[in-house]
Design an enzyme around this catalytic site. Structure first.
Site, PDB file in Angstrom:
ATOM      1  N   ASP A   1       0.945  -1.159   0.158  1.00 37.12           N
ATOM      2  CA  ASP A   1       0.002  -0.046   0.066  1.00 37.12           C
ATOM      3  C   ASP A   1       0.723   1.296  -0.111  1.00 37.12           C
ATOM      4  O   ASP A   1       2.176   1.145   0.246  1.00 37.12           O
ATOM      5  CB  ASP A   1      -0.863  -0.078   1.338  1.00 37.12           C
ATOM      6  CG  ASP A   1      -1.917   0.957   1.301  1.00 37.12           C
ATOM      7  OD1 ASP A   1      -2.230   1.600   0.246  1.00 37.12           O
ATOM      8  OD2 ASP A   1      -2.294   1.484   2.391  1.00 37.12           O
TER       9      ASP A   1
ATOM     10  N   GLU B   1       2.564   5.114  -3.933  1.00 36.58           N
ATOM     11  CA  GLU B   1       2.535   5.933  -5.030  1.00 36.58           C
ATOM     12  C   GLU B   1       3.907   6.569  -5.224  1.00 36.58           C
ATOM     13  O   GLU B   1       4.209   6.773  -6.612  1.00 36.58           O
ATOM     14  CB  GLU B   1       1.430   6.904  -5.082  1.00 36.58           C
ATOM     15  CG  GLU B   1       0.019   6.237  -4.877  1.00 36.58           C
ATOM     16  CD  GLU B   1      -0.440   5.284  -3.995  1.00 36.58           C
ATOM     17  OE1 GLU B   1      -0.053   5.389  -3.016  1.00 36.58           O
ATOM     18  OE2 GLU B   1      -1.041   4.353  -4.130  1.00 36.58           O
TER      19      GLU B   1
ATOM     20  N   ASP C   1      -8.827   3.755  -2.524  1.00 33.29           N
ATOM     21  CA  ASP C   1      -9.888   4.178  -1.625  1.00 33.29           C
ATOM     22  C   ASP C   1     -10.891   4.901  -2.491  1.00 33.29           C
ATOM     23  O   ASP C   1     -11.152   6.142  -2.403  1.00 33.29           O
ATOM     24  CB  ASP C   1      -9.351   5.261  -0.521  1.00 33.29           C
ATOM     25  CG  ASP C   1      -8.087   4.538   0.372  1.00 33.29           C
ATOM     26  OD1 ASP C   1      -7.911   3.242   0.325  1.00 33.29           O
ATOM     27  OD2 ASP C   1      -7.292   5.368   0.673  1.00 33.29           O
TER      28      ASP C   1
HETATM   29  O1  MIG Z   1      -3.587   5.868   4.868  1.00 34.35           O
HETATM   30  O2  MIG Z   1      -3.435   0.924   5.785  1.00 34.35           O
HETATM   31  O3  MIG Z   1      -5.952   2.135   0.400  1.00 34.35           O
HETATM   32  O4  MIG Z   1      -6.761   0.068   1.847  1.00 34.35           O
HETATM   33  O5  MIG Z   1      -6.673  -0.123   4.628  1.00 34.35           O
HETATM   34  C1  MIG Z   1      -4.465   4.818   4.729  1.00 34.35           C
HETATM   35  C2  MIG Z   1      -4.691   1.509   5.793  1.00 34.35           C
HETATM   36  C3  MIG Z   1      -3.753   3.734   4.281  1.00 34.35           C
HETATM   37  C4  MIG Z   1      -4.767   3.110   2.424  1.00 34.35           C
HETATM   38  C5  MIG Z   1      -5.307   1.746   1.583  1.00 34.35           C
HETATM   39  C6  MIG Z   1      -6.195   1.124   2.543  1.00 34.35           C
HETATM   40  C7  MIG Z   1      -5.826   0.649   3.763  1.00 34.35           C
HETATM   41  C8  MIG Z   1      -5.229   1.955   4.546  1.00 34.35           C
HETATM   42  N1  MIG Z   1      -4.215   2.612   3.822  1.00 34.35           N
END
Ligand code: MIG
Length: 799
Positions: A405, A408, A483
């Site tokens: 995650d 980016e 998200d």
């Molecule tokens: O700032 O890890 O898209 O699926 O549950 C949020 C917490 C960070 C974003 C991800 C989401 C995940 C969440 N993350």
């Protein structure tokens, strides 16, 4: 044209006259008076690369997107000089390059103009950053349509839109919001019923304009790097997509369980909570194969650590879940907490693995753990180190998959939400700034993760999922659309995004079912599950602070619908696995938008909602509340309504009645659809029969079924079972021929055959020319024919 305010417009420059050209094997270089070189390389008869420089020489040729093993051969190549232009001819296309200004045009061999430069290549010098802003503009015909570009949250057909590619953490993004998480600078153009593709392989921030700024112009440009693009000729969209997928690479098969249902939340903890979730799935008989641990399983969000208060003995817990068929998947983010006591931080620091600012200090940014440094995944040494870090998680603790995650990369509390642009990257020995590495960072993280998980999961197959990705990431990882929000509009978006990813080479994708932000009504959740089970990746996920989103958070009716549709997915596993196999073998997208399915039919060009799941199932989600049906377009051909087995002739828009526990679902006439019994998880049951639903059609139809050990690598050594069925329907006869290939012997010994839509009463049944005794009610509900799996021809003869 440039919309980034950092850049000041200095005026465009153009190639001048071509003064020289040279020709070597598969490439031709054209030189102008003003130091422009265009290098044209023929990779396949229908795949040509165009690469420009304005310096009089080319820099090192390096791409993360191109798969080194892509097909590279052509049957015919002829270069010639004709009065005003040079001409390059292959077996599929003819490309003309004008001497006076280097503008080019491409024709098929029937002399149809497929693609033509408007201004063609031009550029603007970038004093501030060095290099050029490189631009390309093409003429576009009225009626031309555009598709592709990855995860864009907008209509499937991109005509009239301007899109931006810059990987961005876009929490609760909206329809038409740009840019999003993924970057796939590849589009498909379609006009005169002929399709072509453009892959602009440039990792800088890129833009695509499809007749938005000017009605008959399609253009694309990048804030740096080279004008370097691949032209792919169709004429079928199938050819374009499979060639692009071959060029940027195909994945290996995932373990079959990864195609099961996954349940996620931010976050399940402590252990008892996760165990309750697991138990509830089994109690309610909703099949489920994977459970996820989001960031709270870690100790202070430090990657590769565990919060021992919530999870005192992860190895035991993971093993206990596994006994009940659940695989554990854990999240791993790129940010490494700056903490002198934390071994991974210390190791990375000692070895100089973190990204640095232009002037020397390590790049520092705030994410979940607080202030972090970030590994430079574009450095092969760092990737190797990162891969090694998975040893304990995978081989000791027994985790089966890893979820990347925030790659980016996302940084909190800063205006641009990511790294400063001066940050330095290795870029596999081609040092550069973050301007160039940004869009590829997430993919390189997922790549390193994949190699680690694969190494330690061996001889089983790895499972990796990522949020950010650049073209080619499919070689390493699956993905989800980020998200989203629990709204009806987002259900519409998810449907399009997953179709679009599918034709962008990255088909193993799904959305957060039910929506990540906010909370869905029971009705919305049910409608989302009904779509989600037809997405290659199928996972419910939500941000826990908006309430519960397990199926049992809703009423009994919604629980039943969830059970019904997830069970249907489990029945269709062999069908789903077969489409995955066609994807890894031939690059065929698992979901096919209607335009991909039938581009000759202009009715399909603007369709968003309906799609083909695999080759033979037509799906159309219900996207509005209180719907007891909807209008939809049924593509040309003969179809059966899945719920009532009623025949429908396609090529028209129709109204389809549906109940709350159904969505419009059609099976192509002639299809043989394989089904497993409903299992609570992959491998739960041993069974002796493969169900085959055979839909009668007058004429011929081919269907295939791929199976193997469902995990491991023996399939690469020929240990797979490949069934191809040919159905031949006549007025008073249905013949089913079976041809088998492969060295894998499936555990079942029989087929349980359901005959659907027979237009006659059965008089006789012959199997391999021998008459068999059968039950006369064979085409009445719930009755079927049991046939030994070794048959080669089955004949159903009518009265
Ligand atoms: O700032 O890890 O898209 O699926 O549950 C949020 C917490 C960070 C974003 C991800 C989401 C995940 C969440 N993350």
């Amino acid at each position: 044209m440039i919309t980034n305010t950092e850049l000041e417009y200095k005026g465009d420059l153009y190639p001048t006259k071509i003064v020289a050209f040279e020709y070597e094997v598969d490439s031709v270089c054209f030189h102008t008076d003003n130091d422009v070189i265009l290098k044209v390389t023929v990779l396949r008869d229908s795949l040509i690369r165009f690469r420009f420089t304005t310096k009089g020489y080319f820099s090192n040729d390096f791409s993360y997107a191109i798969d080194k093993s892509h097909s590279h051969e052509y049957n015919f190549l002829e270069v010639s000089e004709v009065e005003d232009y040079y001409q390059i001819k292959t077996n599929k296309v003819l490309c003309r390059i004008q001497k006076i200004d280097m503008r080019l045009s491409i024709f098929d061999l029937k002399d149809t103009l497929i693609l033509e430069d408007e201004l063609g290549f031009h550029w603007e010098e970038s004093y501030e950053f060095g290099g050029n802003i490189v631009k390309m503009s093409k003429s576009s015909k009225d009626g031309e349509c555009f598709y592709g570009l990855g995860d864009k949250a907008t209509q499937l057909n991109l005509k009239g839109k301007r899109l931006e590619n810059f990987a961005t953490d876009q929490y609760a993004f909206q329809k038409d919001q740009e840019p999003l998480y993924k970057v796939v600078p590849f589009y498909i153009g379609l006009h005169n019923k002929k399709a072509y593709g453009i892959f602009f392989d440039n990792t800088f921030r890129t833009y695509f304009d499809f007749c938005n700024e000017r009605r008959n112009v399609a253009s694309y440009w990048a804030e740096g790097g080279e004008m370097n693009y691949y032209f792919i000729y169709g004429p079928q969209m199938q050819d374009v997509v499979t060639t692009f997928t071959d060029l940027t690479g195909k994945p290996e098969l995932p373990p079959l369980w990864a195609l099961g249902y996954h349940q996620c939340k931010w976050s399940y903890y402590p252990e008892s909570n996760l165990k309750e979730v697991a138990a509830k799935f089994r109690e309610l008989k909703i099949p489920c194969d994977a459970l996820y641990l989001d960031i709270d399983y870690m100790d202070g969000f430090r990657c590769f650590t565990w919060n021992k208060e919530y999870f005192p003995d992860p190895k035991r817990m993971v093993a206990e879940l596994a006994e009940d068929g659940f695989k554990t998947v854990v999240i791993i983010d790129p940010g490494i907490k700056i903490d002198k006591e934390y071994s991974i931080y210390k190791e990375a620091l000692k070895n100089d693995y973190f990204c640095k600012r232009a002037d020397g200090p390590y790049m520092k940014g705030k994410v979940w753990p607080g202030e972090c440094n970030f590994p430079d995944y574009t450095n092969p040494v760092v990737r190797e180190w990162w891969a090694g870090l998975f040893k304990e998680l995978i081989s000791v603790i027994g985790v089966k998959g890893v979820w990347n995650d925030m790659n980016e990369p996302a940084v909190m509390e800063v205006p641009n939400k990511t790294f400063p642009m001066d940050v330095r990257h290795d870029y596999d020995g081609n040092p550069c700034s973050h301007r160039k590495a940004h869009n590829i960072y997430g993919t390189q993280m997922a790549r390193a993760t994949y190699h680690g998980v694969k190494r330690f999961a061996y001889p089983k197959r790895p499972f990796v999922i990522t949020r950010s990705a650049y073209a080619g990431a499919q070689r390493y990882t699956s993905s989800w659309t980020g998200d989203n929000v629990a709204t009806w509009e987002h259900l519409w978006i998810a449907n399009i995004q997953v179709q679009r990813m599918s034709i962008s080479g990255m088909g193993f994708t799904g959305s957060d079912i039910g929506g990540f932000a906010e909370q869905p009504s029971g009705e919305l959740y049910a409608r989302w599950i009904q779509l989600g089970v037809f997405h290659p990746f199928c996972r419910t996920h939500s941000s826990g602070n908006h309430g519960d989103q397990e199926p049992w958070a809703f009423d009994e009716e919604v629980i039943e619908i969830t059970r019904k549709f997830v069970s249907l997915r489990y029945q269709l596993l062999p069908y789903l696995y077969t489409m995955f196999w066609q994807y890894i073998e031939e690059g065929i997208p698992m979901l096919k938008p209607l335009v991909y399915y039938d581009q000759e039919d202009t009715q399909t060009h603007y369709r968003n909602d309906e799609f083909i799941f695999g080759n033979q199932i037509l799906v159309c989600p219900i996207l509005e509340p209180n719907s007891l049906g909807r209008r939809m377009y049924v593509p040309r051909g003969q179809w059966y309504n899945y719920w009532i087995n009623e025949k429908v002739k396609g090529g028209k828009e129709i109204w389809v009645d549906t109940k709350f526990d159904e969505i419009p679902l059609f099976v192509k006439a002639g299809a043989v659809i394989p089904k497993y019994p409903i299992q609570q998880y992959v491998g739960e049951l041993e069974f002796d029969e493969l169900t085959l639903d055979i839909y009668y059609k007058k004429g011929k139809e081919k269907s295939v079924v791929y199976e193997d050990a469902q995990d491991g690598y023996d399939y690469k050594k020929g240990k797979y079972s490949f069934l191809s069925f040919q159905t031949i329907g006549k007025e008073k006869e249905l013949i089913v021929q079976l041809h088998k290939e492969g060295k894998y012997d499936t555990n079942y010994s029989k087929y349980k055959i359901n005959l659907i839509g027979l237009p006659f009463n059965v008089k006789e049944i012959e199997i391999d020319n021998k008459k068999v005794i059968f039950d006369k009610n064979i085409f009445e509900n719930e009755s079927y024919l049991i046939v030994d799996k070794e048959f080669t021809e089955l004949c159903i003869i009518g009265l």
